[in-house]
Design a protein around this motif. Structure first.
Motif, PDB file in Angstrom:
ATOM      1  N   ALA A  63      66.649 -21.432  22.894  1.00 23.42           N
ATOM      2  CA  ALA A  63      67.532 -21.059  21.798  1.00 23.42           C
ATOM      3  C   ALA A  63      66.909 -19.874  21.095  1.00 23.42           C
ATOM      4  CB  ALA A  63      67.733 -22.215  20.830  1.00 23.42           C
ATOM      5  N   VAL A  64      67.128 -18.714  21.610  1.00 27.68           N
ATOM      6  CA  VAL A  64      66.533 -17.505  21.054  1.00 27.68           C
ATOM      7  C   VAL A  64      67.526 -16.875  20.092  1.00 27.68           C
ATOM      8  CG1 VAL A  64      65.559 -15.261  21.579  1.00 27.68           C
ATOM      9  CG2 VAL A  64      65.253 -17.150  23.181  1.00 27.68           C
ATOM     10  N   ASP A  65      67.067 -16.549  18.901  1.00 24.97           N
ATOM     11  CA  ASP A  65      67.944 -15.982  17.878  1.00 24.97           C
ATOM     12  C   ASP A  65      67.267 -14.768  17.285  1.00 24.97           C
ATOM     13  OD1 ASP A  65      69.988 -15.593  16.129  1.00 24.97           O
ATOM     14  OD2 ASP A  65      69.317 -17.114  14.698  1.00 24.97           O
ATOM     15  N   PRO A  66      67.442 -13.602  17.884  1.00 24.84           N
ATOM     16  CA  PRO A  66      66.747 -12.418  17.399  1.00 24.84           C
ATOM     17  C   PRO A  66      67.162 -12.043  15.989  1.00 24.84           C
ATOM     18  CG  PRO A  66      67.651 -12.083  19.602  1.00 24.84           C
ATOM     19  CD  PRO A  66      68.261 -13.336  19.071  1.00 24.84           C
ATOM     20  N   ALA A  67      66.298 -11.320  15.323  1.00 26.56           N
ATOM     21  CA  ALA A  67      66.601 -10.841  13.977  1.00 26.56           C
ATOM     22  C   ALA A  67      67.767  -9.876  14.025  1.00 26.56           C
ATOM     23  CB  ALA A  67      65.366 -10.159  13.392  1.00 26.56           C
ATOM     24  N   ARG A  68      68.609  -9.953  13.015  1.00 26.09           N
ATOM     25  CA  ARG A  68      69.753  -9.044  12.954  1.00 26.09           C
ATOM     26  C   ARG A  68      69.296  -7.742  12.315  1.00 26.09           C
ATOM     27  NH1 ARG A  68      70.951 -13.304  15.213  1.00 26.09           N
ATOM     28  NH2 ARG A  68      73.096 -14.100  15.378  1.00 26.09           N
ATOM     29  N   LEU A  69      68.634  -6.896  13.091  1.00 26.22           N
ATOM     30  CA  LEU A  69      68.150  -5.614  12.614  1.00 26.22           C
ATOM     31  C   LEU A  69      69.018  -4.504  13.175  1.00 26.22           C
ATOM     32  CD1 LEU A  69      64.276  -6.025  13.136  1.00 26.22           C
ATOM     33  CD2 LEU A  69      65.615  -6.567  11.104  1.00 26.22           C
ATOM     34  N   THR A  70      69.145  -3.429  12.409  1.00 28.03           N
ATOM     35  CA  THR A  70      69.860  -2.263  12.916  1.00 28.03           C
ATOM     36  C   THR A  70      68.954  -1.533  13.921  1.00 28.03           C
ATOM     37  OG1 THR A  70      69.004  -0.809  11.177  1.00 28.03           O
ATOM     38  CG2 THR A  70      71.030  -2.052  10.703  1.00 28.03           C
ATOM     39  N   HIS A  71      69.558  -0.669  14.733  1.00 33.63           N
ATOM     40  CA  HIS A  71      68.775   0.073  15.717  1.00 33.63           C
ATOM     41  C   HIS A  71      67.717   0.968  15.060  1.00 33.63           C
ATOM     42  CE1 HIS A  71      70.708  -1.249  19.369  1.00 33.63           C
ATOM     43  NE2 HIS A  71      71.896  -1.065  18.826  1.00 33.63           N
ATOM     44  N   PRO A  72      68.008   1.643  13.953  1.00 32.91           N
ATOM     45  CA  PRO A  72      66.936   2.411  13.302  1.00 32.91           C
ATOM     46  C   PRO A  72      65.785   1.524  12.838  1.00 32.91           C
ATOM     47  CG  PRO A  72      69.072   3.180  12.542  1.00 32.91           C
ATOM     48  CD  PRO A  72      69.326   1.933  13.341  1.00 32.91           C
ATOM     49  N   GLU A  73      66.101   0.313  12.318  1.00 35.34           N
ATOM     50  CA  GLU A  73      65.035  -0.593  11.891  1.00 35.34           C
ATOM     51  C   GLU A  73      64.205  -1.061  13.084  1.00 35.34           C
ATOM     52  OE1 GLU A  73      66.955  -2.730   7.931  1.00 35.34           O
ATOM     53  OE2 GLU A  73      67.553  -3.419   9.929  1.00 35.34           O
ATOM     54  N   ILE A  74      64.879  -1.354  14.190  1.00 29.55           N
ATOM     55  CA  ILE A  74      64.162  -1.772  15.400  1.00 29.55           C
ATOM     56  C   ILE A  74      63.250  -0.661  15.885  1.00 29.55           C
ATOM     57  CG2 ILE A  74      64.444  -2.351  17.840  1.00 29.55           C
ATOM     58  CD1 ILE A  74      66.942  -3.917  17.082  1.00 29.55           C
ATOM     59  N   ARG A  75      63.758   0.565  15.896  1.00 23.12           N
ATOM     60  CA  ARG A  75      62.954   1.689  16.368  1.00 23.12           C
ATOM     61  C   ARG A  75      61.724   1.880  15.485  1.00 23.12           C
ATOM     62  NH1 ARG A  75      67.934   4.446  17.179  1.00 23.12           N
ATOM     63  NH2 ARG A  75      67.610   5.563  15.214  1.00 23.12           N
ATOM     64  N   PHE A  76      61.892   1.717  14.167  1.00 23.55           N
ATOM     65  CA  PHE A  76      60.780   1.916  13.246  1.00 23.55           C
ATOM     66  C   PHE A  76      59.679   0.884  13.495  1.00 23.55           C
ATOM     67  CE2 PHE A  76      58.742   1.837   8.980  1.00 23.55           C
ATOM     68  CZ  PHE A  76      58.368   3.176   8.935  1.00 23.55           C
ATOM     69  N   VAL A  77      60.082  -0.386  13.672  1.00 24.22           N
ATOM     70  CA  VAL A  77      59.099  -1.423  14.000  1.00 24.22           C
ATOM     71  C   VAL A  77      58.454  -1.123  15.346  1.00 24.22           C
ATOM     72  CG1 VAL A  77      58.745  -3.880  14.459  1.00 24.22           C
ATOM     73  CG2 VAL A  77      60.319  -3.169  12.652  1.00 24.22           C
ATOM     74  N   PHE A  78      59.282  -0.701  16.296  1.00 30.28           N
ATOM     75  CA  PHE A  78      58.781  -0.515  17.654  1.00 30.28           C
ATOM     76  C   PHE A  78      57.760   0.616  17.733  1.00 30.28           C
ATOM     77  CE2 PHE A  78      59.159   0.850  22.133  1.00 30.28           C
ATOM     78  CZ  PHE A  78      58.823  -0.351  22.734  1.00 30.28           C
ATOM     79  N   TYR A  79      57.957   1.675  16.951  1.00 25.15           N
ATOM     80  CA  TYR A  79      56.971   2.758  16.943  1.00 25.15           C
ATOM     81  C   TYR A  79      55.609   2.240  16.487  1.00 25.15           C
ATOM     82  CZ  TYR A  79      60.909   5.987  17.459  1.00 25.15           C
ATOM     83  OH  TYR A  79      62.012   6.639  17.922  1.00 25.15           O
ATOM     84  N   GLY A  80      55.615   1.381  15.484  1.00 27.15           N
ATOM     85  CA  GLY A  80      54.365   0.787  15.037  1.00 27.15           C
ATOM     86  C   GLY A  80      53.750  -0.104  16.098  1.00 27.15           C
ATOM     87  N   LEU A  81      54.597  -0.862  16.803  1.00 28.43           N
ATOM     88  CA  LEU A  81      54.092  -1.724  17.868  1.00 28.43           C
ATOM     89  C   LEU A  81      53.500  -0.905  19.005  1.00 28.43           C
ATOM     90  CD1 LEU A  81      56.960  -4.378  18.078  1.00 28.43           C
ATOM     91  CD2 LEU A  81      54.750  -4.609  16.931  1.00 28.43           C
TER      92      LEU A  81
END
Length: 508
Positions: free
Chosen positions: A18-36
């Protein structure tokens, strides 16, 4: 099916997801992903940049005898803490554990940089490992929180580019720093990079979902697992290099590790909330996915450590030329990973990519077994194909494991997968090193230290070096076949896509 029936079905089949990903916008995802990506690059660079400067460290600190522990200490610490970070991330959240991992890594880097002697340097590397060992699982867990399983492979593949960049830049950068400046600069570089990573992730990770339920940490189980792993890793990293394989020390370490493993199994069946839940470990996708990524990583790790020696001993290349010949096997994992990421996004039969990739890798290793003295260019091509093949396995196996457990268990499953993958890689390196020890009479130190001396001695003895490496390739072929079989047997469960958000409970 009613909600009550669904819960009963889920209890009967705990592997349901039962996977329920965070409801983030694509810009928010990209911002987190750059840090990762920066965090992944930082951890990978730390592992590759140190090896080139080891001789300089030993000379400046006047201690070559304990130099291998600069590598071993980090390996031990980073391996044993991986499942602990996964469990703690499910308890305290992703952001807090990522900040803790980065803080420990930076503190360890500072201690290494100011180390006045080898003992302090080894202590700093241990602290670095405790932090660095949490970065990789936290990156994978955070990606799982942000995007659906079908999209996840693409991000895992992009993350591979950070590790590939570190793998190609690190050794050269470490050599340049050691030759032209002081080796401590290698560790000082981690401080601004680590602080920048923490600044990027501290705010951006706040919107990630909290854990699905409350957890308790099984302190006794965690201590038993880490103790068993430490003894095992001490045996496989010191056997043949610091003490003989056939010695009371190795027998005692392995015997104690086996005994503790039995105790771990007994405790996990009785603990109210075990450190490694048995239903997660017994999950068929978890078992086969972990086996696939572990043995694929074993092939990759073995090639990265021993192929430079192969090129020096068999093809009489210089250490610099041998290092250049290794670049393709590192670089080609990226297109392999991206191929699998694309397959997960667009195909229902997403395992076609690792089917093809691991088949190519297995045939390439088999070619090296059949013709170990093949021309150097053919050997470079074969190793590049191995890199491509194993690269197809990593995103598929990671996503399949995360897709097969409840969301509140994604952290512990990801941490356990990384833990067993590191143990398998260490065992593979030990097996290949033992083969070289038997064939050439010497064993290279872990991480490539000492390969120049081994190459010179092997050339002076006049042995059939290609014949010796043929048996090393036989071991790699066995690991590759196991990875391929695990991929084939692993269940290909449906992946939720971007347009179809998964339900909060298993589908009917």
């Amino acid at each position: 099916m009613s909600s009550l029936q669904k819960r009963a079905e889920a209890a009967a089949h705990p592997e349901a997801v039962a996977v329920d990903p965070a409801r983030l916008t694509h810009p928010e995802i990209r911002f987190v992903f750059y840090g990762l990506m920066l965090g992944g690059f930082l951890q990978a660079l730390n592992q590759t940049i140190v090896a080139s400067a080891l001789p300089t460290m030993g000379r400046d600190l006047n201690d070559f005898h304990n130099l291998s522990w600069v590598v071993i200490a980090y390996l031990l610490a980073s391996t044993i803490v991986s499942p602990l970070y996964g469990k703690l991330a499910d308890i305290h959240g992703r952001r807090g554990m990522m900040m803790a991992a980065l803080g420990l890594f930076i503190a360890g880097s500072v201690l290494c940089a100011v180390a006045p002697d080898m003992a302090t340097l080894i202590a700093g590397r241990t602290l670095q490992g405790i932090g660095g060992g949490g970065i990789v699982p936290m990156v994978q867990i955070t990606v799982a929180d942000m995007v659906t399983p079908r999209e996840r492979g693409r991000y895992q593949a992009y993350m591979g580019t950070a590790w590939i960049t570190a793998g190609t830049v690190g050794p050269a950068l470490g050599g340049v720093i050691a030759q032209n400046w002081h080796w401590s600069l290698i560790f000082w570089l981690n401080v601004p990079l680590g602080l920048l990573t923490a600044a990027l992730l501290n705010q951006s990770m706040k919107r990630l979902p909290a854990a699905g339920r409350r957890h308790k940490l099984d302190f006794l189980g965690a201590a038993l697992v880490m103790a068993a792993a430490t003894l095992f890793l001490l045996a496989v990293t010191t056997g043949g290099t610091r003490v003989p394989w056939i010695s009371p020390t190795i027998f005692s370490l392995i015997g104690a590790s086996i005994l503790l493993t039995v105790v771990v199994g007994w405790w996990l069946r009785r603990a109210p909330e075990p450190f490694l839940p048995l239903h997660v470990l017994a999950n068929p996708v978890m078992k086969l996915g972990t086996a696939a990524t572990s043995f694929a990583m074993a092939v990759m790790t073995g090639f990265m450590i021993y192929m430079p020696l192969y090129f020096q001993v068999v093809h009489k290349l210089t250490p610099t030329q041998a290092g250049l010949c290794l670049i393709p096997v590192i670089v080609m994992t990226t297109p392999g990973s991206m191929a699998s990421g694309r397959a997960m996004m667009h195909l229902d039969r997403y395992k076609l990519s690792p089917y093809f990739g691991m088949a190519v890798a297995t045939l390439s290793v088999a070619a090296l077994v059949w013709w170990p003295a093949m021309p150097v260019m053919w050997a470079v091509v074969a190793t590049a194909l191995v890199g491509f093949g194993v690269g197809t396995v990593f995103p598929i196996a990671t996503v399949c494991v995360q897709n097969a457990v409840w969301r509140h268990e994604v952290g512990v499953a990801t941490g356990a997968m990384n833990f067993f993958r590191a143990l398998t890689s260490a065992l593979a390196v030990a097996i290949m090193g033992a083969i070289l020890l038997a064939g050439l009479g010497f064993a290279p130190e872990r991480g490539g230290a000492g390969t120049d001396v081994l190459a010179a001695n092997a050339g002076a003895t006049g042995l059939d070096a290609a014949g010796v490496f043929q048996w090393v390739f036989v071991a790699a072929l066995a690991f590759s076949v196991i990875a391929l079989v695990a991929v084939v047997l692993m269940e290909e469960r449906p992946l939720h896509g971007a347009k179809e958000m998964p339900p909060s409970e298993p589908a009917e």
